[in-house]
Design a protein around this motif. Structure first.
Motif, PDB file in Angstrom:
ATOM      1  N   ASP A  75       0.842  -1.194   0.000  1.00  0.00           N
ATOM      2  CA  ASP A  75       0.000   0.000   0.000  1.00  0.00           C
ATOM      3  C   ASP A  75       0.877   1.243   0.000  1.00  0.00           C
ATOM      4  O   ASP A  75       2.097   1.171   0.097  1.00  0.00           O
ATOM      5  N   SER A  76       0.315   2.388  -0.094  1.00  0.00           N
ATOM      6  CA  SER A  76       1.066   3.629  -0.221  1.00  0.00           C
ATOM      7  C   SER A  76       1.851   3.956   1.050  1.00  0.00           C
ATOM      8  O   SER A  76       2.924   4.548   0.987  1.00  0.00           O
ATOM      9  N   SER A  77       1.374   3.553   2.224  1.00  0.00           N
ATOM     10  CA  SER A  77       2.117   3.831   3.462  1.00  0.00           C
ATOM     11  C   SER A  77       3.380   2.972   3.530  1.00  0.00           C
ATOM     12  O   SER A  77       4.420   3.409   4.026  1.00  0.00           O
ATOM     13  N   ALA A  78       3.343   1.752   3.055  1.00  0.00           N
ATOM     14  CA  ALA A  78       4.527   0.889   3.031  1.00  0.00           C
ATOM     15  C   ALA A  78       5.566   1.455   2.077  1.00  0.00           C
ATOM     16  O   ALA A  78       6.765   1.420   2.350  1.00  0.00           O
ATOM     17  N   ILE A  79       5.107   1.983   0.973  1.00  0.00           N
ATOM     18  CA  ILE A  79       6.023   2.592   0.009  1.00  0.00           C
ATOM     19  C   ILE A  79       6.659   3.833   0.611  1.00  0.00           C
ATOM     20  O   ILE A  79       7.865   4.065   0.491  1.00  0.00           O
ATOM     21  N   ALA A  80       5.903   4.630   1.300  1.00  0.00           N
ATOM     22  CA  ALA A  80       6.436   5.841   1.936  1.00  0.00           C
ATOM     23  C   ALA A  80       7.463   5.478   2.998  1.00  0.00           C
ATOM     24  O   ALA A  80       8.506   6.140   3.124  1.00  0.00           O
ATOM     25  N   ASP A  81       7.186   4.423   3.784  1.00  0.00           N
ATOM     26  CA  ASP A  81       8.142   3.973   4.808  1.00  0.00           C
ATOM     27  C   ASP A  81       9.436   3.473   4.163  1.00  0.00           C
ATOM     28  O   ASP A  81      10.534   3.737   4.647  1.00  0.00           O
ATOM     29  N   ALA A  82       9.321   2.758   3.059  1.00  0.00           N
ATOM     30  CA  ALA A  82      10.499   2.229   2.372  1.00  0.00           C
ATOM     31  C   ALA A  82      11.339   3.362   1.804  1.00  0.00           C
ATOM     32  O   ALA A  82      12.565   3.339   1.870  1.00  0.00           O
ATOM     33  N   VAL A  83      10.721   4.353   1.252  1.00  0.00           N
ATOM     34  CA  VAL A  83      11.447   5.497   0.715  1.00  0.00           C
ATOM     35  C   VAL A  83      12.115   6.269   1.841  1.00  0.00           C
ATOM     36  O   VAL A  83      13.241   6.746   1.710  1.00  0.00           O
ATOM     37  N   ALA A  84      11.468   6.380   2.979  1.00  0.00           N
ATOM     38  CA  ALA A  84      12.040   7.100   4.113  1.00  0.00           C
ATOM     39  C   ALA A  84      13.244   6.357   4.679  1.00  0.00           C
ATOM     40  O   ALA A  84      14.169   6.973   5.225  1.00  0.00           O
ATOM     41  N   ASP A  85      13.275   5.020   4.551  1.00  0.00           N
ATOM     42  CA  ASP A  85      14.386   4.228   5.072  1.00  0.00           C
ATOM     43  C   ASP A  85      15.606   4.247   4.163  1.00  0.00           C
ATOM     44  O   ASP A  85      16.685   3.844   4.559  1.00  0.00           O
ATOM     45  N   GLU A  86      15.458   4.670   2.919  1.00  0.00           N
ATOM     46  CA  GLU A  86      16.592   4.697   2.004  1.00  0.00           C
ATOM     47  C   GLU A  86      17.637   5.688   2.494  1.00  0.00           C
ATOM     48  O   GLU A  86      17.306   6.722   3.083  1.00  0.00           O
ATOM     49  N   VAL A  87      18.889   5.368   2.232  1.00  0.00           N
ATOM     50  CA  VAL A  87      19.983   6.220   2.660  1.00  0.00           C
ATOM     51  C   VAL A  87      20.086   7.396   1.704  1.00  0.00           C
ATOM     52  O   VAL A  87      20.209   7.222   0.495  1.00  0.00           O
ATOM     53  N   VAL A  88      20.032   8.557   2.270  1.00  0.00           N
ATOM     54  CA  VAL A  88      20.161   9.770   1.478  1.00  0.00           C
ATOM     55  C   VAL A  88      21.572  10.294   1.680  1.00  0.00           C
ATOM     56  O   VAL A  88      22.013  10.466   2.817  1.00  0.00           O
ATOM     57  N   PRO A  89      22.321  10.520   0.619  1.00  0.00           N
ATOM     58  CA  PRO A  89      23.684  11.013   0.805  1.00  0.00           C
ATOM     59  C   PRO A  89      23.671  12.375   1.480  1.00  0.00           C
ATOM     60  O   PRO A  89      22.840  13.223   1.206  1.00  0.00           O
ATOM     61  N   GLU A  90      24.651  12.525   2.364  1.00  0.00           N
ATOM     62  CA  GLU A  90      24.761  13.790   3.083  1.00  0.00           C
ATOM     63  C   GLU A  90      25.302  14.858   2.151  1.00  0.00           C
ATOM     64  O   GLU A  90      25.991  14.569   1.185  1.00  0.00           O
ATOM     65  N   ASP A  91      24.988  16.082   2.477  1.00  0.00           N
ATOM     66  CA  ASP A  91      25.555  17.193   1.720  1.00  0.00           C
ATOM     67  C   ASP A  91      26.921  17.486   2.292  1.00  0.00           C
ATOM     68  O   ASP A  91      27.059  18.215   3.273  1.00  0.00           O
ATOM     69  N   ARG A  92      27.941  16.851   1.710  1.00  0.00           N
ATOM     70  CA  ARG A  92      29.318  17.034   2.178  1.00  0.00           C
ATOM     71  C   ARG A  92      30.136  17.608   1.045  1.00  0.00           C
ATOM     72  O   ARG A  92      29.960  17.252  -0.110  1.00  0.00           O
ATOM     73  N   SER A  93      31.064  18.436   1.418  1.00  0.00           N
ATOM     74  CA  SER A  93      31.926  19.031   0.404  1.00  0.00           C
ATOM     75  C   SER A  93      33.218  18.231   0.291  1.00  0.00           C
ATOM     76  O   SER A  93      33.514  17.368   1.119  1.00  0.00           O
ATOM     77  N   LEU A  94      33.982  18.539  -0.712  1.00  0.00           N
ATOM     78  CA  LEU A  94      35.276  17.904  -0.905  1.00  0.00           C
ATOM     79  C   LEU A  94      36.202  18.231   0.265  1.00  0.00           C
ATOM     80  O   LEU A  94      36.970  17.380   0.720  1.00  0.00           O
ATOM     81  N   THR A  95      36.092  19.432   0.786  1.00  0.00           N
ATOM     82  CA  THR A  95      36.908  19.835   1.937  1.00  0.00           C
ATOM     83  C   THR A  95      36.599  18.962   3.148  1.00  0.00           C
ATOM     84  O   THR A  95      37.513  18.521   3.848  1.00  0.00           O
ATOM     85  N   ASP A  96      35.300  18.693   3.368  1.00  0.00           N
ATOM     86  CA  ASP A  96      34.934  17.819   4.487  1.00  0.00           C
ATOM     87  C   ASP A  96      35.523  16.430   4.302  1.00  0.00           C
ATOM     88  O   ASP A  96      36.002  15.815   5.256  1.00  0.00           O
ATOM     89  N   ASP A  97      35.492  15.924   3.075  1.00  0.00           N
ATOM     90  CA  ASP A  97      36.058  14.607   2.800  1.00  0.00           C
ATOM     91  C   ASP A  97      37.571  14.590   3.021  1.00  0.00           C
ATOM     92  O   ASP A  97      38.122  13.622   3.556  1.00  0.00           O
ATOM     93  N   VAL A  98      38.249  15.655   2.629  1.00  0.00           N
ATOM     94  CA  VAL A  98      39.705  15.717   2.822  1.00  0.00           C
ATOM     95  C   VAL A  98      40.029  15.756   4.314  1.00  0.00           C
ATOM     96  O   VAL A  98      40.941  15.063   4.774  1.00  0.00           O
TER      97      VAL A  98
END
Length: 134
Positions: free
Chosen positions: A9-32
């Protein structure tokens, strides 16, 4: 995950999308900086590991040295007893002075032979190091 499954159902799909890993907004400087911190942590861990290895080796080495010195002391006493025994055994045959001269002469010849052999080995070692520098 299959989002086209009709059983979800649509709530299960919403929960699955919410559980997906979203990449953080990191800069190259943060990675270095993160890489630098990881490298620093690795180096500190490696230094601590090597210190532990050295401490372990030193502990085992000290006891090994003590046992080695004890073994050499006993071996030295055994050789002294052998030399005295040789002098005593030769005394009835050739007399005390000649027995002493024979034993001392044989020991001196053996010592000179060993010293010359050691000199040749050290010279070969020195030559090997000279060749690697050139």
């Amino acid at each position: 995950m299959n989002t086209h499954d009709p059983n979800l159902d649509s709530s299960a799909i919403a929960d699955a999308v919410a559980d997906e890993v979203v990449p953080e907004d990191r800069s190259l400087t943060d990675d270095v900086f993160a890489l630098f911190d990881d490298g620093k942590t690795y180096i500190q861990s490696e230094i601590q590991y090597q210190k532990t290895r050295v401490a372990f080796a030193a502990d085992r080495g000290k006891s090994g040295i003590v046992y080695g010195i004890g073994a050499l002391a006993l071996l030295h006493l055994a050789l002294v007893a052998l030399v005295v025994g040789l002098v005593i055994a030769l005394t009835p045959v050739v007399g005390p002075w000649l027995a002493t001269i024979i034993v001392v002469g044989l020991l001196a010849i053996g010592g000179i032979a060993l010293a010359l052999s050691a000199k040749r080995r050290f010279a070969a070692l020195a030559a090997a190091f000279r060749e690697t520098k050139a």
